[in-house]
Design a protein around this motif. Structure first.
Motif, PDB file in Angstrom:
ATOM      1  N   ALA A  53       0.861  -1.241   0.033  1.00 54.65           N
ATOM      2  CA  ALA A  53       0.030  -0.007  -0.167  1.00 54.65           C
ATOM      3  C   ALA A  53       0.800   1.278  -0.054  1.00 54.65           C
ATOM      4  CB  ALA A  53      -1.007   0.156   1.208  1.00 54.65           C
ATOM      5  N   LYS A  54       1.832   1.417   0.706  1.00 56.22           N
ATOM      6  CA  LYS A  54       2.728   2.598   0.586  1.00 56.22           C
ATOM      7  C   LYS A  54       3.586   2.617  -0.356  1.00 56.22           C
ATOM      8  CE  LYS A  54       6.780   4.640   3.346  1.00 56.22           C
ATOM      9  NZ  LYS A  54       7.429   4.526   4.550  1.00 56.22           N
ATOM     10  N   GLY A  55       3.997   1.529  -0.990  1.00 61.66           N
ATOM     11  CA  GLY A  55       4.800   1.496  -2.365  1.00 61.66           C
ATOM     12  C   GLY A  55       3.753   2.050  -3.321  1.00 61.66           C
ATOM     13  N   ALA A  56       2.542   1.590  -3.393  1.00 68.14           N
ATOM     14  CA  ALA A  56       1.501   1.941  -4.454  1.00 68.14           C
ATOM     15  C   ALA A  56       1.256   3.684  -4.347  1.00 68.14           C
ATOM     16  CB  ALA A  56       0.236   1.500  -4.340  1.00 68.14           C
ATOM     17  N   HIS A  57       1.547   4.016  -2.988  1.00 68.64           N
ATOM     18  CA  HIS A  57       1.033   5.236  -2.697  1.00 68.64           C
ATOM     19  C   HIS A  57       2.155   6.419  -3.253  1.00 68.64           C
ATOM     20  CE1 HIS A  57       0.451   9.112  -0.253  1.00 68.64           C
ATOM     21  NE2 HIS A  57      -0.667   8.648  -0.026  1.00 68.64           N
ATOM     22  N   ILE A  58       3.524   5.779  -2.955  1.00 66.32           N
ATOM     23  CA  ILE A  58       4.841   6.591  -3.388  1.00 66.32           C
ATOM     24  C   ILE A  58       4.665   6.754  -5.103  1.00 66.32           C
ATOM     25  CG2 ILE A  58       7.114   5.915  -3.720  1.00 66.32           C
ATOM     26  CD1 ILE A  58       7.119   4.900  -0.824  1.00 66.32           C
ATOM     27  N   ALA A  59       4.159   5.392  -5.643  1.00 64.10           N
ATOM     28  CA  ALA A  59       4.238   5.614  -7.074  1.00 64.10           C
ATOM     29  C   ALA A  59       3.135   6.497  -7.582  1.00 64.10           C
ATOM     30  CB  ALA A  59       3.766   4.347  -7.724  1.00 64.10           C
ATOM     31  N   THR A  60       1.947   6.441  -6.916  1.00 59.42           N
ATOM     32  CA  THR A  60       1.049   7.418  -7.356  1.00 59.42           C
ATOM     33  C   THR A  60       1.141   8.927  -7.190  1.00 59.42           C
ATOM     34  OG1 THR A  60      -0.748   5.670  -7.087  1.00 59.42           O
ATOM     35  CG2 THR A  60      -1.503   7.964  -7.266  1.00 59.42           C
ATOM     36  N   GLN A  61       1.888   9.322  -6.001  1.00 58.21           N
ATOM     37  CA  GLN A  61       2.362  10.423  -5.457  1.00 58.21           C
ATOM     38  C   GLN A  61       3.287  11.071  -6.294  1.00 58.21           C
ATOM     39  OE1 GLN A  61       0.795  12.271  -2.888  1.00 58.21           O
ATOM     40  NE2 GLN A  61       1.951  13.948  -3.996  1.00 58.21           N
TER      41      GLN A  61
END
Length: 337
Positions: A163-171
């Motif tokens: 979830a954090k990795g996906a947040h980083i990518a989207t951000q």
């Protein structure tokens, strides 16, 4: 006929008990007698039975690993690191490719326990009640679950924080000026797919950006899944300026499909992946992606299993790995007209 310990004892002129103590180093034996035993064993090409030895010393120096697939570059790289760290620690690795089949998972679990492995690594994205029950039945055996899994207190768990990795990518896409962002992910029955979609949704919500339902596409984690997902996006009248793709293999397929449709990456469409497989640096263009620390995951899994073997405990622990962004050339700044 195979050479036995009795043959070695007869050749050396000592008892079988003495041969056992010499070969297993379980009691002091005079140097001269040791020399006789070793010479007799060498002359006869005697190979001790690993099974018999394991019954005596209560260890096989073997670990089992259940993995969803060995074909994916991510899993292949991870398995390579696991095998390396097993070897460095003096352990053999028994690898079981489950192909996502629940029956195979249960069959391999039974086989590994019968082979008396010292511990088991589990990295299967398929999780259901039957697997949870089967793991619980093996709770006397050290088990480390990698990347997913139940919260049962007896298990050691290492999570990749998808979830954090996906947040980083989207951000990162948002920071580059993108506001119209699509997501192509894997099957939602898989835990990593759920977490990566959640991370994407959270980042969009925190930025106050709307998510078009038709821009959220469920596919599979292979190249073909990325192609199919991108084909759906290309068929829409309104297209996004950027796409977060749930893993690098899907990103490869998505890039291929977009380029076949005449779309330039990143000039007309930015793409970001997940996993940082070794080949992602050689995509055209090189893929910006989220790195999963595969070697650290492997090393931590092995060290956790061995630590539990050395110092048995009844309760498990949960460890979290931190993903990080790897910036390459597949994302461009978006300058709205």
């Amino acid at each position: 006929m195979p050479i036995t310990i009795k043959d070695v004892a007869l050749r050396a002129g000592v008892s079988t008990t003495t041969v056992s103590h010499v070969l297993n180093k379980t009691r002091f034996v005079a140097a001269k007698t040791q020399e006789k035993v070793y010479k007799a064993a060498d002359d006869l090409h005697y190979a001790p039975s690993a099974v018999a030895r394991s019954l005596k010393v209560k260890t096989t120096k073997s670990l089992g690993m259940l993995v969803t697939t060995t074909l994916s570059p991510f899993y292949a790289e991870l398995i390579n690191y696991v095998e390396k760290h097993c070897y460095d620690e003096g352990y053999n690795l028994i690898l079981c490719n489950t192909d996502g089949d629940s029956e195979k998972i249960l069959s391999y679990l039974r086989m590994l326990s019968q082979k008396r492995v010292d511990g088991i690594l589990v990295m299967c994205t398929e999780y259901n009640d039957s697997l949870s029950t089967s793991l619980a039945e093996k709770r006397d055996l050290p088990i480390t679950v990698m990347d997913w899994g139940p919260t049962d207190a007896y298990l050691d768990r290492i999570q990749d924080n998808s979830a954090k990795g996906a947040h980083i990518a989207t951000q990162y896409l948002i920071d580059q000026g993108h506001t119209e962002i699509a997501y192509i992910g894997g099957p939602l029955e898989k835990i990593p797919s759920q977490h990566r979609l959640e991370g994407f949704q959270d980042a969009m919500a925190q930025a106050g950006l709307n998510i078009r339902p038709e821009w959220v596409i469920e596919s599979d984690f292979e190249c073909e899944g990325g192609k199919i997902g991108m084909r759906k996006l290309m068929s829409l009248e309104k297209r996004p300026s950027a796409v977060f793709v749930g893993n690098d293999m899907m990103a490869m397929g998505a890039m291929s499909e977009a380029q076949s449709a005449g779309v330039k990456i990143p000039e007309q469409l930015s793409i970001i992946g997940y996993d940082n497989i070794s080949n992602s640096a050689y995509f055209s263009p090189p893929l910006t992606t989220v790195n999963q620390p595969k070697e650290r995951l492997a090393k931590l899994a092995i060290s956790t299993l061995i630590e539990r073997l050395t110092n048995p405990r009844q309760t498990g622990k949960t460890m979290m790995l931190e993903p990080n962004l790897v910036v390459r050339s597949s994302v461009a700044k978006n300058d709205p007209q």
